[in-house]
Design an enzyme around this catalytic site. Structure first.
Site: not given
Ligand code: CMP
Length: 136
Positions: A118, A12, A52, A129, A115
Site C-alpha cells: 500500500h 501487506k 481504510y 497515514e 497486492n
C-alpha cells in the site's frame, strides 16, 4: 516543482507471509528512497477499519480490513523527492494484472486484495497515514 516528500508504505500480509519484506525494502532503497522509520506489527480489525475509513462505503471494505489485520505487516515512512508519486509508480496499478513490468505489484502481487503493498495517494493523506502509525 520537485520537493522532498514523505509517504507511508505498507508491506501487506501476503508479502510478509512470503518473507518478501526485506526484498521489497531493497527495491525502495535501490530506487533512492530513504527508510526513515519502520516497524513490523499486526493490527486489529478495528484499526484497519480506521485506516481504510475512506473506503467504508465500498463493497470490498469489510474484506479489505479483515485482510490487512490477518497477519503481520511492515509499515514504513519513505522519503525522496516527489516520494508520493514515485512510490505509486514503483508500486504499479492496484490490480497486479494491470501493473506494468518492473513494478512491485506486477512482480509480487497475487490479486487485487493481495497486492503486496500500500502507498499513500497524496501528500495530504501521507501525513495522515504517517501519523496514524507513527505518532508518538
Ligand atoms: P490499497 O492501495 O491498499 O488501497 C485500498 C485497497 O483496497 C487496494 O489497495 C486493494 O488492495 C483493495 N481493493 C479490493 N478491491 C478493490 C477494488 N475493486 N478497487 C480498488 N481497490 C480494491
Amino acid at each position: 516543482m520537485n520537493s522532498v516528500e514523505q509517504t507511508l508504505s505498507i508491506v501487506k500480509p501476503d508479502a510478509v507471509e512470503r518473507n518478501l519484506d526485506n526484498e521489497i525494502k531493497e527495491i525502495f532503497k535501490n530506487k533512492g528512497f530513504i527508510i526513515l522509520k519502520e516497524k513490523k506489527i499486526q493490527i486489529e480489525k478495528t484499526e484497519a477499519e480506521r485506516f481504510y475509513k475512506v473506503h467504508e462505503t465500498k463493497p470490498f471494505y469489510n474484506d479489505l480490513c479483515a485482510y490487512l489485520s490477518s497477519g503481520p505487516i511492515v509499515v514504513m515512512v519513505l522519503e525522496k523527492e516527489n516520494a508520493v508519486m514515485a512510490n505509486r509508480e514503483l508500486m504499479g496499478a492496484t490490480n497486479p494484472k494491470d501493473a506494468k513490468d518492473g513494478t512491485i505489484r506486477r512482480k509480487y502481487g497475487i490479486s487485487i486484495d493481495k497486492n503486496s503493498v500500500h502507498g499513500s495517494d497524496s501528500v495530504e493523506n501521507a501525513k495522515i497515514e504517517i501519523d496514524f502509525f507513527f505518532k508518538d
